[in-house]
Design a protein around this motif. Structure first.
Motif, PDB file in Angstrom:
ATOM      1  N   GLN A 152      19.399  34.639  40.280  1.00 54.34           N
ATOM      2  CA  GLN A 152      20.313  35.029  39.055  1.00 54.34           C
ATOM      3  C   GLN A 152      20.797  36.322  39.016  1.00 54.34           C
ATOM      4  O   GLN A 152      21.959  36.417  38.697  1.00 54.34           O
ATOM      5  CB  GLN A 152      19.818  34.481  37.962  1.00 54.34           C
ATOM      6  CG  GLN A 152      19.515  32.795  37.724  1.00 54.34           C
ATOM      7  CD  GLN A 152      18.878  32.242  36.519  1.00 54.34           C
ATOM      8  OE1 GLN A 152      18.677  33.092  35.555  1.00 54.34           O
ATOM      9  NE2 GLN A 152      18.870  30.904  36.581  1.00 54.34           N
ATOM     10  N   PHE A 153      19.825  37.157  39.305  1.00 51.33           N
ATOM     11  CA  PHE A 153      20.175  38.660  38.902  1.00 51.33           C
ATOM     12  C   PHE A 153      21.254  38.982  40.130  1.00 51.33           C
ATOM     13  O   PHE A 153      22.291  39.774  39.816  1.00 51.33           O
ATOM     14  CB  PHE A 153      18.989  39.411  38.828  1.00 51.33           C
ATOM     15  CG  PHE A 153      19.348  40.944  38.710  1.00 51.33           C
ATOM     16  CD1 PHE A 153      19.585  41.352  37.509  1.00 51.33           C
ATOM     17  CD2 PHE A 153      19.259  41.815  39.562  1.00 51.33           C
ATOM     18  CE1 PHE A 153      19.868  42.696  37.201  1.00 51.33           C
ATOM     19  CE2 PHE A 153      19.346  43.223  39.515  1.00 51.33           C
ATOM     20  CZ  PHE A 153      19.988  43.640  38.389  1.00 51.33           C
ATOM     21  N   THR A 154      20.902  38.499  41.226  1.00 50.97           N
ATOM     22  CA  THR A 154      21.852  38.922  42.624  1.00 50.97           C
ATOM     23  C   THR A 154      23.044  38.278  42.607  1.00 50.97           C
ATOM     24  O   THR A 154      24.123  38.795  42.715  1.00 50.97           O
ATOM     25  CB  THR A 154      20.891  38.496  43.640  1.00 50.97           C
ATOM     26  OG1 THR A 154      19.754  38.780  44.103  1.00 50.97           O
ATOM     27  CG2 THR A 154      21.652  38.736  44.942  1.00 50.97           C
ATOM     28  N   ALA A 155      23.114  37.171  41.797  1.00 52.85           N
ATOM     29  CA  ALA A 155      24.390  36.301  41.582  1.00 52.85           C
ATOM     30  C   ALA A 155      25.256  37.095  40.593  1.00 52.85           C
ATOM     31  O   ALA A 155      26.687  37.596  40.736  1.00 52.85           O
ATOM     32  CB  ALA A 155      24.180  34.884  41.141  1.00 52.85           C
ATOM     33  N   LEU A 156      24.576  37.525  39.639  1.00 52.39           N
ATOM     34  CA  LEU A 156      25.340  38.540  38.481  1.00 52.39           C
ATOM     35  C   LEU A 156      25.772  39.615  39.043  1.00 52.39           C
ATOM     36  O   LEU A 156      26.743  40.172  38.477  1.00 52.39           O
ATOM     37  CB  LEU A 156      24.282  38.623  37.324  1.00 52.39           C
ATOM     38  CG  LEU A 156      23.982  37.315  36.484  1.00 52.39           C
ATOM     39  CD1 LEU A 156      22.717  37.799  35.278  1.00 52.39           C
ATOM     40  CD2 LEU A 156      25.442  36.682  35.748  1.00 52.39           C
ATOM     41  N   GLN A 157      24.822  40.464  40.064  1.00 58.72           N
ATOM     42  CA  GLN A 157      25.476  41.635  40.286  1.00 58.72           C
ATOM     43  C   GLN A 157      26.766  41.341  41.219  1.00 58.72           C
ATOM     44  O   GLN A 157      27.672  42.315  41.110  1.00 58.72           O
ATOM     45  CB  GLN A 157      24.278  42.386  41.004  1.00 58.72           C
ATOM     46  CG  GLN A 157      23.023  42.883  40.485  1.00 58.72           C
ATOM     47  CD  GLN A 157      22.185  43.885  41.206  1.00 58.72           C
ATOM     48  OE1 GLN A 157      22.062  43.172  42.567  1.00 58.72           O
ATOM     49  NE2 GLN A 157      21.716  44.435  40.683  1.00 58.72           N
ATOM     50  N   SER A 158      26.411  40.517  42.174  1.00 57.02           N
ATOM     51  CA  SER A 158      27.822  40.270  42.976  1.00 57.02           C
ATOM     52  C   SER A 158      29.052  39.697  42.190  1.00 57.02           C
ATOM     53  O   SER A 158      30.337  40.305  42.601  1.00 57.02           O
ATOM     54  CB  SER A 158      27.677  38.963  44.128  1.00 57.02           C
ATOM     55  OG  SER A 158      27.207  37.894  43.238  1.00 57.02           O
ATOM     56  N   GLU A 159      28.786  39.127  40.989  1.00 59.14           N
ATOM     57  CA  GLU A 159      29.801  38.681  40.179  1.00 59.14           C
ATOM     58  C   GLU A 159      30.548  39.801  39.561  1.00 59.14           C
ATOM     59  O   GLU A 159      31.631  39.937  39.119  1.00 59.14           O
ATOM     60  CB  GLU A 159      29.561  37.536  39.205  1.00 59.14           C
ATOM     61  CG  GLU A 159      30.554  37.106  38.426  1.00 59.14           C
ATOM     62  CD  GLU A 159      29.808  35.884  37.510  1.00 59.14           C
ATOM     63  OE1 GLU A 159      30.959  35.354  36.587  1.00 59.14           O
ATOM     64  OE2 GLU A 159      28.839  35.724  37.392  1.00 59.14           O
ATOM     65  N   ASN A 160      29.543  40.755  39.001  1.00 52.40           N
ATOM     66  CA  ASN A 160      29.984  41.908  38.431  1.00 52.40           C
ATOM     67  C   ASN A 160      30.785  42.867  39.380  1.00 52.40           C
ATOM     68  O   ASN A 160      31.847  43.602  39.015  1.00 52.40           O
ATOM     69  CB  ASN A 160      28.986  42.788  37.947  1.00 52.40           C
ATOM     70  CG  ASN A 160      29.181  43.984  36.916  1.00 52.40           C
ATOM     71  OD1 ASN A 160      30.378  44.045  36.507  1.00 52.40           O
ATOM     72  ND2 ASN A 160      27.998  44.679  36.661  1.00 52.40           N
ATOM     73  N   ALA A 161      30.410  43.025  40.518  1.00 50.37           N
ATOM     74  CA  ALA A 161      30.999  43.917  41.496  1.00 50.37           C
ATOM     75  C   ALA A 161      32.535  43.172  41.765  1.00 50.37           C
ATOM     76  O   ALA A 161      33.515  44.064  42.065  1.00 50.37           O
ATOM     77  CB  ALA A 161      30.204  43.796  42.898  1.00 50.37           C
ATOM     78  N   ALA A 162      32.545  42.054  41.834  1.00 54.22           N
ATOM     79  CA  ALA A 162      34.017  41.536  42.227  1.00 54.22           C
ATOM     80  C   ALA A 162      34.803  41.527  41.062  1.00 54.22           C
ATOM     81  O   ALA A 162      35.903  41.733  41.186  1.00 54.22           O
ATOM     82  CB  ALA A 162      33.711  39.941  42.343  1.00 54.22           C
ATOM     83  N   LEU A 163      34.157  41.365  39.820  1.00 53.00           N
ATOM     84  CA  LEU A 163      35.256  41.654  38.578  1.00 53.00           C
ATOM     85  C   LEU A 163      35.557  43.156  38.565  1.00 53.00           C
ATOM     86  O   LEU A 163      36.692  43.203  38.151  1.00 53.00           O
ATOM     87  CB  LEU A 163      34.434  41.409  37.372  1.00 53.00           C
ATOM     88  CG  LEU A 163      34.053  39.647  37.185  1.00 53.00           C
ATOM     89  CD1 LEU A 163      33.019  39.543  35.704  1.00 53.00           C
ATOM     90  CD2 LEU A 163      35.285  39.072  36.926  1.00 53.00           C
ATOM     91  N   ARG A 164      34.702  44.234  38.998  1.00 53.23           N
ATOM     92  CA  ARG A 164      35.281  45.311  38.767  1.00 53.23           C
ATOM     93  C   ARG A 164      36.172  45.449  39.926  1.00 53.23           C
ATOM     94  O   ARG A 164      37.533  46.493  39.547  1.00 53.23           O
ATOM     95  CB  ARG A 164      34.146  46.566  39.151  1.00 53.23           C
ATOM     96  CG  ARG A 164      33.200  46.271  37.867  1.00 53.23           C
ATOM     97  CD  ARG A 164      31.940  47.434  38.526  1.00 53.23           C
ATOM     98  NE  ARG A 164      31.018  47.656  37.197  1.00 53.23           N
ATOM     99  CZ  ARG A 164      30.201  48.285  37.337  1.00 53.23           C
ATOM    100  NH1 ARG A 164      29.465  48.925  38.420  1.00 53.23           N
ATOM    101  NH2 ARG A 164      29.106  48.465  36.297  1.00 53.23           N
ATOM    102  N   LEU A 165      36.264  44.969  41.154  1.00 51.67           N
ATOM    103  CA  LEU A 165      37.289  45.213  41.973  1.00 51.67           C
ATOM    104  C   LEU A 165      38.567  44.605  41.733  1.00 51.67           C
ATOM    105  O   LEU A 165      39.563  45.245  41.620  1.00 51.67           O
ATOM    106  CB  LEU A 165      36.829  44.523  43.297  1.00 51.67           C
ATOM    107  CG  LEU A 165      37.670  44.626  44.635  1.00 51.67           C
ATOM    108  CD1 LEU A 165      38.132  46.079  44.733  1.00 51.67           C
ATOM    109  CD2 LEU A 165      37.250  43.776  45.698  1.00 51.67           C
ATOM    110  N   ARG A 166      38.435  43.495  40.986  1.00 52.67           N
ATOM    111  CA  ARG A 166      39.634  42.863  40.516  1.00 52.67           C
ATOM    112  C   ARG A 166      40.378  43.610  39.434  1.00 52.67           C
ATOM    113  O   ARG A 166      41.527  43.752  39.180  1.00 52.67           O
ATOM    114  CB  ARG A 166      39.304  41.356  40.024  1.00 52.67           C
ATOM    115  CG  ARG A 166      40.418  40.740  39.364  1.00 52.67           C
ATOM    116  CD  ARG A 166      41.746  40.474  40.336  1.00 52.67           C
ATOM    117  NE  ARG A 166      42.599  39.736  39.959  1.00 52.67           N
ATOM    118  CZ  ARG A 166      43.912  39.742  40.509  1.00 52.67           C
ATOM    119  NH1 ARG A 166      43.989  40.126  41.640  1.00 52.67           N
ATOM    120  NH2 ARG A 166      44.741  38.902  39.984  1.00 52.67           N
ATOM    121  N   ILE A 167      39.551  44.268  38.636  1.00 48.63           N
ATOM    122  CA  ILE A 167      40.060  44.827  37.325  1.00 48.63           C
ATOM    123  C   ILE A 167      41.086  46.399  38.178  1.00 48.63           C
ATOM    124  O   ILE A 167      41.858  46.731  37.688  1.00 48.63           O
ATOM    125  CB  ILE A 167      39.073  45.619  36.669  1.00 48.63           C
ATOM    126  CG1 ILE A 167      38.535  44.381  35.699  1.00 48.63           C
ATOM    127  CG2 ILE A 167      39.311  46.801  35.802  1.00 48.63           C
ATOM    128  CD1 ILE A 167      37.494  44.766  34.883  1.00 48.63           C
TER     129      ILE A 167
END
Length: 306
Positions: free
Chosen positions: A252-267
């Motif tokens: 779950q922590f790894t999935a949240l990290q990847s999701e956070n990185a994708a959101l930063r790139l989108r921002i």
């Protein structure tokens, strides 16, 4: 006299008017009946729909079981057939000792009763200890089997020392007794029927029940060994449960990290698009010509002709 006659005529006219009004106006009950009839007709024309009270909103059933629980859920020991047989054997042994051994001061009374009790109690204790220790469960189950083996030898000694026959495989009554002990009628009526038996019959009944309970305990021990081989003990289950939980948390922590990185790139992409849109808007504003101010022309006074 004229005044009295006049007053009487007025009363009569008022009473007549009231009667006429009562006849023209229907009763309240009639009105209610008419309304009920109309409602029934309307209800017949409308299809049947469930009332609000009959509709029950059932909440969505969610699986609330925790997959990381490591204590196995066993059935209650009272539902085990081997425990039911052991309990009946204890009751019959107690009655047997009271009827045929207590008057002679035989010391085997305490030994037989304690052996029967040990067989019953160790099954219960082993079943309850299975949640935390497979080793304790196996040990106590084996103690129960050993206690019933001792009780079996006591019944055989009773028959041998008193020159009473022990019913073998070819005895005509053995098969009928076995079938009766395997039926549901046995658990309900064994006390009543055993009270009419002699010592030979009760001793052979005890031997039959000992054989059945010992066999079932042997099969139960095989099942425990297989379960321990496939599932392991409490320590292994605790380690597996803890490891599985940590692995789930890490995933779950790894999935949240990847999701956070994708959101930063989108921002960042959205910020760049916003900058380009602002630049295009400024360019368009510079290309539009400025509007000339219109000077106000003074109004000439109206000259009137003479």
């Amino acid at each position: 006299m004229q005044k009295k006659h006049y007053l009487c005529s007025l009363k009569e006219t008022r009473m007549d008017n009231r009667n006429q009004n009562n006849q023209t106006i229907p009763n309240n009950q009639n009105n209610q009946n008419i309304q009920n009839d109309q409602n029934d007709q309307n209800n017949q024309s409308i299809p049947n729909t469930p009332s609000i009270q009959s509709i029950q909103i059932t909440p969505s059933t969610q699986n609330t079981q925790n997959p990381h629980l490591f204590l196995p859920q066993h059935g209650h020991y009272r539902q085990l057939r081997v425990y039911q047989v052991a309990e009946a054997l204890y009751d019959l042994t107690f009655l047997f000792c009271q009827r045929f051994l207590s008057h002679h001061g035989d010391r085997t009374v305490d030994q037989m009763v304690q052996a029967a009790r040990s067989g019953k109690q160790n099954i219960a204790e082993g079943n309850q200890a299975a949640a935390t220790s497979s080793e304790t469960e196996i040990k106590l189950t084996n103690v129960a089997r050993a206690s019933l083996e001792e009780l079996l030898a006591d019944y055989e000694d009773y028959l041998r020392t008193r020159s009473l026959p022990q019913w073998g495989q070819r005895h005509p009554r053995l098969n009928a007794m076995r079938q009766w002990t395997k039926s549901n009628d046995f658990l309900q009526n064994y006390k009543t029927r055993s009270s009419r038996m002699n010592d030979e019959e009760m001793a052979n009944l005890g031997i039959t029940l000992c054989h059945q309970a010992i066999y079932m305990l042997g099969q139960l021990l095989k099942t425990m060994q297989e379960r321990f081989t496939t599932e392991g003990g409490i320590k292994e289950r605790m380690h597996a449960a803890r490891t599985g939980y940590r692995q789930q948390q890490d995933a779950q922590f790894t999935a949240l990290q990847s999701e956070n990185a994708a959101l930063r790139l989108r921002i960042k992409q959205l910020e760049e698009e916003l900058k380009t849109l602002k630049a295009q808007n400024n360019q368009n504003n510079q290309n539009i010509p400025s509007t000339q101010t219109i000077q106000s022309i003074p109004s000439t006074p109206n000259t009137q002709t003479p």
